[in-house]
Design an enzyme around this catalytic site. Sequence first.
Site, short mmCIF file in Angstrom:
data_model
loop_
_atom_site.label_atom_id
_atom_site.label_comp_id
_atom_site.label_asym_id
_atom_site.label_seq_id
_atom_site.Cartn_x
_atom_site.Cartn_y
_atom_site.Cartn_z
N GLY A 186 -7.85 -3.27 3.53
CA GLY A 186 -8.94 -3.33 4.50
C GLY A 186 -9.82 -4.54 4.25
N SER A 187 -11.05 -4.44 4.67
CA SER A 187 -11.97 -5.59 4.59
C SER A 187 -12.40 -5.87 3.14
CB SER A 187 -13.21 -5.29 5.43
OG SER A 187 -13.81 -4.10 4.94
N GLY A 237 -13.17 -3.39 -0.05
CA GLY A 237 -12.51 -3.63 -1.33
C GLY A 237 -13.49 -3.71 -2.49
N GLU A 286 -5.73 -5.04 -1.11
CA GLU A 286 -5.16 -5.96 -0.11
C GLU A 286 -6.23 -6.17 0.95
OE1 GLU A 286 -2.41 -7.50 -0.21
OE2 GLU A 286 -1.08 -6.37 -1.55
N CYS A 303 -4.11 -9.48 9.03
CA CYS A 303 -4.76 -10.05 7.85
C CYS A 303 -4.29 -11.48 7.66
CB CYS A 303 -4.45 -9.21 6.62
SG CYS A 303 -2.70 -8.91 6.40
#
Length: 503
Positions: free
Chosen positions: A239-240, A244, A261, A295
């Site tokens: 995610g963002s 994270g 990630e 992403c």
Amino acid sequence: MTKLDFLDKLGIEDVNLGGYSDKWLGSGSDLDCITPVDGTLIAKVKQCNPGDYENIMQTSSEVFKKWRMEPAPKRGEVVRKLANAFRKHKSSLGKLISWEMGKIQAEGEGEVQEMIDIADYAVGLSRQLYGKTMHSERPNHRMYEQWHPLGAVGIVTAFNFPGAVWAWNAMIAAVCGDVMVWKPSSKTPLTAIAIQKIVNEVMTPLGWDGVMSLLVGSSRDVGELLVHDRRIPLVSATGSCHMGRKIGEAVAKRLGRSLLELGGNNAIIVMPDSDPELVLRAVLFGAVGTSGQRCTSTRRLFLHKSISSSITEKLISSYSQIKIGDPLESDTIVGPLVDGKAVQDYSDALEIIKKEKGEILCGGNVIKSDGFYVEPTIVKANMGMQIVREETFAPILYLFEFENLEEAIESHNSVDQGLSSSIFTKDMQSVEKFLSHSGSDCGIANVNIGTSGAEIGGAFGGEKDTGGGREAGSDSWKIYMRRQTNTLNWSDDLPLAQGIEFG
Ligand code: NAD
């Protein structure tokens, strides 16, 4: 409410009624599912609450005791059956992905193909979970390492790859002997339910219920529980960067393992000797594919001064021909953004671009219609602008000019994120410079292909604020297992290491 045939094929027709009672759905509040295609409510899903979470965790912990003792190649057999089930449902699941999050159908089906590919890969991997053998310094001793299953893996996924990201984790974790608890994005619960349904179709008759569990719920109600739970040795979160940071910190606090990630700010460097046709195709797919919601989407394009105006003209002309609309129609190239907030983020970014004196060369408008559609946008920019350093999850492409490769690489590397990068050139020295220690600082660096569309065989992930995690191929499987070093003495003596004499 809309109801499409492919939902029946996935066995989730009841979801429209809001009274869904299958075991992975909880006793918490209802979650509204809105399709970005036309902005209508298509389903209500019962979310899990903390009590449901606890039930799932207890079952997972029990099932792990049995699953870890199943030989890895036998676990691979189960994953092979999952791969076949994904094949059977490829078209319906691909359409559901398009309908729920808005990517075009070809990309939706491509995502399911990625799930199949990683499952096939994991089947082979189940016979290759190798440990090393070392030479002991002590006579008649044997030293080696082996890899054991880790336990329960928490999988937190982003909306933009509602199936593939789970599969990258789940297929590998399964052959490694782990059980897993999946918290999907609340923007894409239907895809998760459909996948869990397929999993149950395969696993229940084999007696492996509880190896893969689903937890639809908010990050506040269940996400936070998962992140802080010491019974979960590994949290894999996609995610963002903002998410994270929070998850990474919480997991580190309890000395757990996290695989992060996170966001990217990916760029292509175009040299004067590049093939313009390849550049155009790669930039187009990278910048407008999935409506700029990958992403790995191309967000920055560095053009050598000598070819900058010709490439820019061609790009603007290509952008004018893009068909934007219903992602389930076969000639659509760009579908909607995922929701109203994403449209607002796009509008906010454009306001900042204008304030920072970026020049909008094409696009820049929200399309007034049902659903969440925006125009793919090209902006002439400079690296002094703050907005170009951020990841706006929308089809906005920033163009920069450069005079020499060193300068381009420095600008390229100057952002906080470090996921994917590429260079277009036929010159060997430029290629090597870009791939050298002083070249791209990203986890992925490509030559003459774009930034998006990675294959599952390589390790996937990025550096810096992208989080440092690696998933999918190569030796990424190691994070899903625990390493144990074993030393066996088959002599009649007890020699100590380092030649120490004791007593
Ligand atoms: P997001 O960060 O809003 O949410 C991702 C997931 O994290 C969701 O399931 C959300 O519910 C959960 N979450 C958020 N806060 C949490 C918390 N405190 N505890 C537990 N769970 C929490 O991201 P998004 O909008 O769904 O996805 C877009 C982002 O994901 C982009 O930044 C994109 O670059 C990134 N992404 C990265 C990769 C990669 O491999 N690097 C792949 C896909 C998407």
